[in-house]
Design an enzyme around this catalytic site. Structure first.
Site, PDB file in Angstrom:
ATOM      1  CG  ASP A 130      -2.087  -1.110   1.126  1.00 44.33           C
ATOM      2  OD1 ASP A 130      -2.255  -1.293   0.071  1.00 44.33           O
ATOM      3  OD2 ASP A 130      -2.629  -1.324   2.097  1.00 44.33           O
ATOM      4  NE  ARG A 180      -4.223  -1.160  -4.140  1.00 46.76           N
ATOM      5  CZ  ARG A 180      -3.538  -1.831  -3.058  1.00 46.76           C
ATOM      6  NH1 ARG A 180      -3.413  -3.110  -3.335  1.00 46.76           N
ATOM      7  NH2 ARG A 180      -3.241  -1.345  -1.972  1.00 46.76           N
TER       8      ARG A 180
END
Length: 303
Positions: A130, A180
């Protein structure tokens, strides 16, 4: 304005204590969080898999303040990787480097991340990193870039809102990363991030074309119909098959759309959070999509 207030609320320990003690919030938490235990998360993953939806498991937690905590978090992530391999193969695990100690000791964090990448490789589980607040963003980018040649199947999130993102993408020269693409869900100063929603969306669309042209197997993390439709058309224009990229969405958000995309032949992966530290995550979800705030307020009054 509302989004900024919610992002600041995510950092309020006082508000966290008040809301966490309120039993009426349990309905809201169960909608957006898959459970407090790994077993509950695995069961929720199996249910999504039945609908053809893949999953990325996210162990909820924020910054740790000593290395003992970072080691404990790393061990929990490895336990999650082992459970994925045994019970729900094909799922990935999403990791926050703040939990691995990046704000305490970057070198120690690098060792913890290496343990996770190694465990993922051993068990055939992809580790997704992340991207958090910009205060740890540069170190996150550097650690991922250094590990990428050894673990090219790993994936990292990038935030369209951050002004540095286009330059950061250009910095990957030897190995193009799996990415992502997200809009961003942190309270950032103006000089570091776009503040206007339309500008963030415009940057997201621009970066969509970039990653389709330059990066393998990109993931578009969005619930925005405009961004989804744009990605579909941009992929078609670039000759990228619908099975060579995926859409990622949050657990509990736009469930019907998730199933619709699967029926239309697209890959869908749900970002599935679990654990006891749900409050900061939940506040950021409210900030990303303030419409969820109504559901939240209703839960507080028992509606």
């Amino acid at each position: 304005m509302l989004s900024n207030l919610l992002l600041r609320a995510a950092e309020s320990k006082k508000l966290e204590r008040q809301i966490s003690k309120n039993k009426l919030t349990r309905g809201l938490v169960s909608r957006f969080v898959a459970g407090v235990s790994l077993d509950e998360a695995i069961q929720a993953t199996k249910e999504l898999n039945k609908d053809g939806i893949d999953v990325s498991l996210d162990l909820l937690g924020e910054s740790v303040f000593d290395l003992t905590e970072s080691t404990r978090a790393t061990d929990q992530y490895i336990e999650t990787i082992e459970a994925i391999a045994q019970h729900v193969p094909g799922s990935t695990v999403s990791v926050k480097l703040s939990q691995l100690g990046i704000a305490v000791d970057v070198d120690a964090c690098a060792k913890n991340l290496e343990r996770l990448f190694g465990a993922g490789e051993q068990h055939g589980v992809v580790v997704e990193v992340d991207m958090e607040h910009s205060s740890v963003g540069r170190d996150t980018m550097d650690l991922f870039r250094k590990a990428l040649p050894r673990y090219p199947q790993s994936r990292m999130a990038i935030q369209a809102a951050l002004r540095s993102t286009p330059e950061d993408l250009e910095s990957f020269t030897e190995v193009k990363p799996r990415l992502r693409l997200v809009k961003g869900a942190y309270d950032e100063p103006l000089h570091r991030a776009q503040q206007d929603r339309k500008e963030v969306t415009a940057q997201y669309l621009h970066l969509t074309r970039y990653v389709l042209a330059n990066c393998p197997d990109p993931a578009f993390a969005t619930h925005d119909d405009l961004c989804i439709d744009f990605a579909k058309q941009a992929a078609k224009d670039a000759g990228v098959d619908k099975r060579d990229y995926e859409f990622q969405m949050l657990y509990g958000v736009r469930r019907d759309l998730q199933k619709e995309l699967v029926r239309d032949g697209y890959r869908v992966r749900v970002y599935l959070p679990f654990g006891t530290q749900w409050y900061p995550y939940l506040m950021r979800r409210m900030a990303e999509r303030p419409a969820n705030l109504l559901f939240f307020l209703r839960s507080l009054v028992g509606g």
